[in-house]
Scaffold this active site. Structure first.
Site: not given
Ligand SMILES: *[C@@H]1O[C@H](CO)[C@@H](O)[C@H](O)[C@H]1NC(C)=O
Ligand SMILES: *[C@@H]1O[C@H](CO)[C@@H](O)[C@H](O)[C@H]1NC(C)=O
Length: 935
Positions: A289, A429, A542, A615, A673
């Site tokens: 991540d 989210d 996620d 991201d 997003h």
């Protein structure tokens, strides 16, 4: 969804005990630090990953491995042979298989491992069918085996060990030709002696009983292979990896003579064509991540697919390295010396690839093509194809971290109607849940979830809510209580439940590698278990790298335990298991309770729902790189890819946002997003002109949904990617091999997004025309001229169905009529297909309830015929218009239906654009008919 490093570390200080002032300091620090690029020091380089360094230190040309030909055993379908490392006398077992469909499988394991080594389960859809392997010749130098057709052979050389796959006089691929095979056998630990003092350990040399403390036999490896630093314990930043099993790394090299272009091994923020790694770090595959990733570098990202493709004008091939541990891939290119055994050209290009993994075995599938479509089919035959999404999943998705409450959802939903922009899904989210306890709703802001969902049902729209795989440790939270009581959490090295810090605070991580965990998890999505859920609620997940904010490299400790296996062994599989729900199928609404899965972390393969590229940021460079990132995923079986429209971090200018919508409309997964801290950016917040441009982009997407659906039907059926590099369709056009600023959707649409600020024109390469470059003003179906759009070309010779009556969601357009766009080839012909089913159930598969038509234009006749006569489905849709692009003016157009009726149709012809529009054929989209043109 990444995180800001400074927040992670300060949060830790704050955790115990939590103090409000401290938490405030954290947020302040975040605000002040602003958003910066990735802090590379948080992630390992090859040198900081001790096995990568050890393997990379192996020098070419000195392979200690020798094939012991006297141990060769050949059954009908399998060859086994022992290899010996002459430096330490440890033996390995090589297995070779010839697989159906031009593939060869090669496995290498320790002959007698101290303990079993991990072999990746649950990725191959079946035991790959084999074909007979026969011996052609044998001498003391090696053996030659036949691989069947085309004089294709497998040559095994004994000293040093080497494999060559040859076709006639040409070497297609060599294994260990550079001598980089390395296999760290398991061994007792010397400095403590603990594992062996009280133990016999297995006969590693294959020679006889051997006890470590008393070396009965000249114990070569005991002497020569001193333990190196970090073999038994390794520290990175504040984290120590206990490595109880010691060194277990593996490495192997592959040489590709005649190859200059290699692709694949996503996920990296990198060009489509991979670069050489000489003098740099290798490409890393280790699901992480990563906060604010950097572009054009080999650092690991959220997902890993260990498949590399090579392409030349002669042949496309693939290497599938089936391993779930941390993996690094080196690529180098050089002029070959005598690689081709017969012709011996001295200056043929060559690409060399070296794979390095931390544990597991060597298990490699070599896919020999020869065409790109063959390689896709070969890989699909091993791991399966892209799942077939419901039609509405191909519409537009509106997401944000976070929509605040039900009223916010309602007003955003209304905004789309007020501005006449279609959409299918609104997403929630992590803030929607009660304290990030997934499967719950925040009582203050989402107290009436069914009412909210019903509001969307009334407009034939849907919602996606997030369910992440970290579970808040809270004895009052049912999900936690049940997982703990069933003992289904991942364990730490000492056997207790592994705990880490994630969005909810202290969290447990379900052991999704356990089938019991997966089926219990699946049961949680039933309507009576997931409170407030309804048939139009879908989920995304996620953080399934897994993301552990206070773990090494923001992920799980490698010595954590999944049953008897270390996390080290399964790391890149974890995300795949999160989305694999026993007994649940994804496409359906009608048959099972819920739910489409949308994972961020893709692992190894196959059959996933949609994925996004993580991201990204609101920068032009991130818009540009979304193209190669999705192309790379498509090459390895993951077609349903998109990038966060607008960019997750930072705020896009209105020009960037518009260009991103225009691009996203032509990428498979179309979702906007945005980060929590960014200003709102619903499509109507940038002034009426920009709203109109975004509306037009989204409407273009909806008009093309029939084509998108057809492409996914085919991707699911055959493994061919939806979004394709140009070289896939023009494999002999060398110019296309490095192009990644434009691409094809299927065969028939060429898209060139505009990814530079202030562009007034772009140059588009049109393959198959000898490389004509055209300026921006010809775009979109050649005849319409919107400077405000992006160039999209339909291939001459193709027929594409569209629905031109745009409504507020795809479901509202279900029964609408089609318009056929027939783009004539220079020879005046064209061909295309149409696929229709109910859009969301499995009845197409189980009951053959679908329509699949072929349209052919030839000899002044356009006809519709049934591709799949045993299917049946009645559609309400009809054909309302046919456009012939590149036509001249006919004297008449006549329709003949299957019932024998004949009618003359009205038409218009536009001289300026050469577009002939035929009005109202009025035939059902599932029927046989022909249109006859008199010129
Ligand atoms: C295998 O390769 C041959 C050419 O060498 C090709 O004709 C054939 O189509 C390939 N088969 C598959 C299933 O890819
Ligand atoms: C060593 O192995 C032998 C044969 O497997 C067994 O009989 C003996 O008990 C073992 N010794 C120890 C110390 O485990």
């Amino acid at each position: 969804m990444g995180f800001i490093r400074i927040l992670i570390e300060l949060s830790l200080i704050c955790m115990n005990p939590p103090r409000m002032s401290c938490l405030l300091a954290v947020w302040l620090a975040v605000v002040l630090s602003g958003i910066q690029a990735v802090d590379r020091s948080n992630f390992k380089t090859c040198i900081q990953s001790s096995f990568c360094k050890r393997m990379r230190d192996v020098v070419p040309g000195h392979s200690p491995y020798r094939a012991l030909l006297e141990t060769l055993e050949l059954s009908n379908t399998r060859l086994t042979l022992q290899l010996i490392n002459d430096n330490n006398k440890v033996r390995l077992l090589l297995e070779l298989y010839r697989l159906q469909g031009n593939m060869t499988r090669l496995k290498i394991n320790e002959l007698k491992p101290l303990r079993p080594r991990f072999e990746v389960p649950d990725v191959l859809i079946a035991d790959p069918p084999t074909e007979p392997l026969s011996l052609v010749s044998q001498d003391e130098g090696g053996v030659v085996l036949s691989l069947g057709a085309d004089a294709r052979h497998l040559v095994v050389s004994a000293r040093p060990f080497r494999l060559d796959i040859v076709e006639g006089p040409h070497v297609l691929l060599s294994v260990n030709s550079r001598g980089l095979l390395a296999f760290e056998h398991q061994r007792p630990r010397k400095d403590t002696g603990l594992p062996y003092l009280n133990n016999n350990y297995t006969d590693l040399s294959g020679i006889g009983q051997l006890t470590y403390s008393v070396c009965l036999y000249p114990c070569l490896w005991c002497d020569k292979e001193e333990d190196q630093a970090d073999m038994w314990e390794e520290t990175f930043k504040s984290h120590t990896d206990s490595k109880p099993n010691g060194p277990t790394a593996i490495s192997m090299d592959f040489s590709l003579p005649g190859v200059e272009h290699v692709y694949g091994i996503p996920e990296h923020a990198e060009n489509l064509r991979l670069k050489t790694t000489d003098g740099h770090d290798p490409y890393r595959l280790y699901n992480l991540d990563v906060f604010q990733y950097e572009l054009y570098n080999p650092m690991a990202l959220y997902g890993s697919v260990p498949v590399l493709l090579s392409h030349s004008t002669q042949r496309t091939m693939g290497i599938f390295w089936l391993n779930a541990a941390e993996t690094w891939v080196d690529i180098s290119s050089k002029a070959a010396e005598n690689t081709d055994s017969v012709q011996a050209p001295s200056k043929v290009a060559q690409t060399d690839v070296r794979w390095i993994s931390e544990s597991g075995i060597i298990d490699v599938f070599i896919m020999l093509g020869p065409k790109p479509t063959d390689v896709f089919a070969q890989y699909a035959s091993l791991t399966g194809t892209q799942s077939f999404p419901p039609l509405f999943a191909l519409g537009y998705h509106q997401c944000r971290w976070n929509y605040k409450d039900q009223e916010d959802v309602r007003s955003v939903d209304q905004g789309f109607d007020d501005h006449d922009i279609p959409y299918d899904f609104i997403w929630l989210d992590i803030e929607h849940a009660d304290g990030k306890r997934y499967f719950t709703w925040d009582p203050a802001h989402f107290s009436q979830p069914r009412e909210m969902l019903q509001g969307l049902v009334d407009k034939r729209r849907k919602m996606v809510a997030i369910v992440d795989p970290h579970i808040k440790v809270d004895s009052g939270y049912r999900v936690h209580k049940e997982i703990r009581s069933k003992n289904l959490y991942v364990k730490n090295k000492d056997g207790g439940d592994y705990e880490g810090w994630c969005w909810p605070g202290t969290s447990g991580y379900p052991d999704f590698t356990n089938p019991e965990m997966r089926s219990w998890w699946a049961s949680m999505f039933a309507y009576d278990q997931y409170e407030g859920s309804m048939e139009n609620l879908y989920i995304w997940n996620d953080m399934n790298e897994p993301s552990v904010f206070n773990g090494p490299e923001v992920t799980m400790h490698k010595d954590a335990l999944h049953g008897s296996w270390e996390h080290r062994d399964i790391h890149n599989l974890y995300g795949l298991y999160v989305v694999r729900r026993e007994g649940q199928r994804r496409k359906s609404l009608g048959l099972d309770p819920i739910i489409e899965v949308i994972p961020s972390s893709l692992s190894l393969c196959c059959g996933t729902g949609a994925v996004w590229t993580g991201d990204n940021a609101a920068e032009w460079s991130h818009l540009k790189i979304s193209i190669p990132m999705c192309l790379s995923l498509g090459l390895v079986g993951i077609s349903f890819c998109g990038a966060d429209v607008g960019g997750f971090f930072k705020s896009p200018s209105s020009e960037l946002l518009v260009r991103w919508y225009q691009t996203g409309a032509y990428q498979p997964f179309f979702r906007a997003h945005a980060h929590l801290d960014t200003p709102r950016r619903e499509p109507w917040l940038f002034g009426p002109e920009n709203t109109a441009l975004i509306r037009e982009a989204v409407r273009q997407r909806y008009a093309l949904l029939p084509y998108w659906y057809l492409l996914f039907y085919k991707a699911h059926g055959t493994g061919q990617p939806v979004m394709r590099p140009l070289w896939v369709e023009y494999p002999e056009d060398v110019t296309t091999f490095t192009i990644d600023d434009e691409y094809l959707l299927g065969r028939d649409l060429l898209v060139h997004p505009v990814t530079d600020e202030g562009s007034k024109e772009v140059t588009v390469y049109l393959p198959g025309t000898g490389g004509v470059s055209v300026k921006l003003y010809y775009y979109h179906y050649l005849y319409s001229q919107f400077f405000s759009s992006i160039p999209v070309f339909q291939r001459g010779g193709s027929i594409i169905p569209r629905k031109n009556r745009i409504r507020r969601s795809s479901s509202c357009m279900e029964k609408d009529p089609y318009t056929l766009y027939v783009a004539l080839s220079p020879q005046g012909t064209a061909e295309g297909e149409l696929y229709i089913d109910d859009g969301h159930t499995f009845n197409y598969e189980q009951k053959k309830q679908f329509v699949h038509r072929r349209f052919i234009f030839a000899d002044s006749t356009l006809s519709s015929s049934n591709i799949s006569p045993d299917s049946q489905f009645s559609t309400a849709s009809w054909v309302e218009r046919v456009l012939i692009l590149g036509a001249h003016k006919p004297s008449s157009v006549t329709l003949k239906t299957s019932g024998g009726s004949v009618a003359s149709l009205e038409f218009d012809f536009d001289e300026a654009t050469s577009v002939l529009t035929v009005h109202k054929p009025g035939v059902n989209a599932g029927a046989d008919w022909t249109l006859l043109f008199q010129w």
